[in-house]
Design a protein around this motif. Structure first.
Motif, mmCIF file in Angstrom:
data_model
loop_
_atom_site.group_PDB
_atom_site.id
_atom_site.type_symbol
_atom_site.label_atom_id
_atom_site.label_comp_id
_atom_site.label_asym_id
_atom_site.label_seq_id
_atom_site.Cartn_x
_atom_site.Cartn_y
_atom_site.Cartn_z
ATOM 1 N N LEU A 1 -19.319 -17.829 -4.038
ATOM 2 C CA LEU A 1 -18.225 -17.874 -3.496
ATOM 3 C C LEU A 1 -16.819 -18.504 -3.967
ATOM 4 O O LEU A 1 -15.865 -18.822 -3.255
ATOM 5 C CB LEU A 1 -18.365 -18.407 -2.065
ATOM 6 C CG LEU A 1 -19.307 -17.786 -1.080
ATOM 7 C CD1 LEU A 1 -20.003 -18.265 -0.047
ATOM 8 C CD2 LEU A 1 -18.800 -16.311 -0.783
ATOM 9 N N LEU A 2 -17.037 -18.879 -5.237
ATOM 10 C CA LEU A 2 -15.839 -19.736 -5.927
ATOM 11 C C LEU A 2 -15.178 -18.698 -6.696
ATOM 12 O O LEU A 2 -15.369 -18.187 -7.599
ATOM 13 C CB LEU A 2 -16.514 -20.624 -7.026
ATOM 14 C CG LEU A 2 -15.680 -21.701 -7.831
ATOM 15 C CD1 LEU A 2 -15.082 -22.423 -6.837
ATOM 16 C CD2 LEU A 2 -16.346 -22.154 -8.926
ATOM 17 N N CYS B 1 -20.759 -28.795 1.694
ATOM 18 C CA CYS B 1 -19.488 -28.575 0.878
ATOM 19 C C CYS B 1 -18.276 -29.348 1.143
ATOM 20 O O CYS B 1 -17.624 -30.032 0.597
ATOM 21 C CB CYS B 1 -19.078 -27.006 0.808
ATOM 22 S SG CYS B 1 -20.372 -25.969 0.138
ATOM 23 N N LEU C 1 -26.910 -21.212 -1.410
ATOM 24 C CA LEU C 1 -25.856 -20.538 -1.944
ATOM 25 C C LEU C 1 -26.306 -20.030 -3.344
ATOM 26 O O LEU C 1 -27.165 -20.816 -3.921
ATOM 27 C CB LEU C 1 -24.708 -21.340 -2.261
ATOM 28 C CG LEU C 1 -24.033 -21.737 -0.801
ATOM 29 C CD1 LEU C 1 -22.875 -22.986 -1.358
ATOM 30 C CD2 LEU C 1 -23.406 -20.758 -0.099
ATOM 31 N N LEU D 1 -13.848 -19.342 0.669
ATOM 32 C CA LEU D 1 -13.817 -19.277 2.190
ATOM 33 C C LEU D 1 -12.695 -20.334 2.947
ATOM 34 O O LEU D 1 -12.242 -21.588 2.104
ATOM 35 C CB LEU D 1 -15.189 -19.827 2.619
ATOM 36 C CG LEU D 1 -16.303 -19.191 2.368
ATOM 37 C CD1 LEU D 1 -17.758 -20.068 2.368
ATOM 38 C CD2 LEU D 1 -16.435 -18.025 3.105
ATOM 39 N N CYS E 1 -18.702 -27.025 -7.276
ATOM 40 C CA CYS E 1 -19.065 -25.664 -6.669
ATOM 41 C C CYS E 1 -20.153 -25.009 -7.800
ATOM 42 O O CYS E 1 -20.294 -23.730 -7.738
ATOM 43 C CB CYS E 1 -17.965 -24.667 -6.378
ATOM 44 S SG CYS E 1 -16.915 -25.801 -5.165
ATOM 45 N N CYS F 1 -21.185 -21.084 -7.938
ATOM 46 C CA CYS F 1 -21.240 -20.245 -6.612
ATOM 47 C C CYS F 1 -20.539 -19.084 -6.570
ATOM 48 O O CYS F 1 -19.418 -18.923 -7.103
ATOM 49 C CB CYS F 1 -20.791 -21.423 -5.619
ATOM 50 S SG CYS F 1 -20.830 -20.795 -4.036
ATOM 51 N N ARG G 1 -16.842 -23.154 5.447
ATOM 52 C CA ARG G 1 -17.554 -23.731 4.413
ATOM 53 C C ARG G 1 -18.891 -24.394 4.945
ATOM 54 O O ARG G 1 -18.912 -24.993 5.965
ATOM 55 C CB ARG G 1 -16.909 -24.506 3.389
ATOM 56 C CG ARG G 1 -15.715 -23.566 2.670
ATOM 57 C CD ARG G 1 -14.903 -24.781 1.947
ATOM 58 N NE ARG G 1 -13.718 -23.924 1.744
ATOM 59 C CZ ARG G 1 -12.610 -24.689 1.182
ATOM 60 N NH1 ARG G 1 -12.612 -25.615 0.773
ATOM 61 N NH2 ARG G 1 -11.665 -23.855 0.830
ATOM 62 N N PRO G 2 -19.986 -24.452 4.134
ATOM 63 C CA PRO G 2 -21.189 -25.032 4.620
ATOM 64 C C PRO G 2 -20.869 -26.625 4.686
ATOM 65 O O PRO G 2 -19.942 -27.046 4.063
ATOM 66 C CB PRO G 2 -22.158 -25.132 3.490
ATOM 67 C CG PRO G 2 -21.862 -23.798 2.860
ATOM 68 C CD PRO G 2 -20.272 -23.787 2.946
ATOM 69 N N CYS H 1 -12.779 -22.242 -3.569
ATOM 70 C CA CYS H 1 -13.481 -21.422 -2.542
ATOM 71 C C CYS H 1 -12.795 -20.379 -1.954
ATOM 72 O O CYS H 1 -11.530 -20.733 -1.592
ATOM 73 C CB CYS H 1 -13.944 -22.644 -1.547
ATOM 74 S SG CYS H 1 -15.202 -21.957 -0.569
HETATM 75 S S1 SF4 Z 1 -16.969 -24.916 -1.247
HETATM 76 FE FE1 SF4 Z 1 -17.212 -22.712 -1.036
HETATM 77 S S2 SF4 Z 1 -17.272 -22.144 -3.534
HETATM 78 FE FE2 SF4 Z 1 -18.011 -24.461 -3.303
HETATM 79 S S3 SF4 Z 1 -19.962 -24.479 -3.325
HETATM 80 FE FE3 SF4 Z 1 -19.384 -24.288 -1.140
HETATM 81 S S4 SF4 Z 1 -19.400 -22.345 -0.527
HETATM 82 FE FE4 SF4 Z 1 -19.522 -22.302 -2.828
#
Ligand code: SF4
Ligand code: SF4
Length: 198
Positions: free
Chosen positions: A108-109, A125, A98, A116, A29, A106, A121-122, A114
């Motif tokens: 979102l980390l 990921c 992201l 999420l 991430c 990221c 998550r994408p 993460c």
């Molecule tokens: S897993 Fe979550 S924190 Fe890691 S890159 Fe993907 S969205 Fe970002």
């Protein structure tokens, strides 16, 4: 005592492996600062899914130019489909990715990994560090990946990450669809979704 993922010669699932990885240092991430153009693209549907569970995540996305290096990376991910990839990600165009902070993390980390839920998550990921190649699945030899360091073989990594080759291939098919490719190479490409402003 052996880490939770390793018990003798058997490897068991470790639902906390990515959390343990995040507590230990940089993970998948985190980017090297300045390497943002190499970040994977985020499909509008993936962004919308994130916003559906985290409405305050609007700052977690960035608009990135389709640089020549980005397009080449994308072509390398889908050998034999370079023409379609070039159509989907034309040089001079833009894609979503992201967003990362100044240290390349990221947005979102969190400290425990993460923020999420896994299903939001994408796709990329959720696939990392695994990727189908032909009829099989390969693992990126990523030293920063704890699943790689503890697993060291595809079978053990699949177990640690609580997935299977079948799941990886299905998820890869969904990623392909989200990015505009057919779910499998050789099938007709899906119709292009209407483009939103980013
Ligand atoms: S897993 Fe979550 S924190 Fe890691 S890159 Fe993907 S969205 Fe970002
Ligand atoms: S997939 Fe690997 S690098 Fe990414 S958070 Fe999990 S253990 Fe770490």
């Amino acid at each position: 005592m052996a880490p939770p993922g390793l018990v003798g010669v058997l490897t068991v699932a470790d639902p906390d492996i990515c959390q343990r990885c995040a507590q230990g240092g940089p993970t998948c991430c985190c980017l090297e600062p300045g390497a943002e153009q190499g970040c994977f693209p985020l499909a509008p549907a993936e962004r919308d899914r994130i916003l559906g569970v985290l409405s305050g995540a609007a700052g977690a996305f960035a608009r990135e130019a389709n640089s020549p290096a980005f397009v080449e990376n994308m072509k390398a991910l889908f050998p034999g489909e370079e023409e379609l990839v070039a159509e989907l990600f034309p040089e001079g165009g833009f894609h979503l990715r992201l967003a990362v902070d100044a240290a390349g993390r990221c947005r979102l980390l969190g400290p425990q990994g993460c923020v999420l839920p896994r299903e939001a998550r994408p796709h990329y990921c959720r696939l990392f560090p695994l990727w189908p190649v032909g009829r099989t699945v390969m693992a990126f030899a990523a030293e920063r990946c704890l699943a790689w360091r503890e697993g060291r073989s595809l079978r053990r990594m699949l177990a640690l990450l609580q997935t299977t080759e079948k799941n990886v291939k299905e998820l890869h098919g969904r990623l392909r669809l989200a990015w505009g490719l057919p779910p499998e190479r050789g099938l007709p490409a899906p119709p292009a979704p209407p483009r939103k402003k980013t």
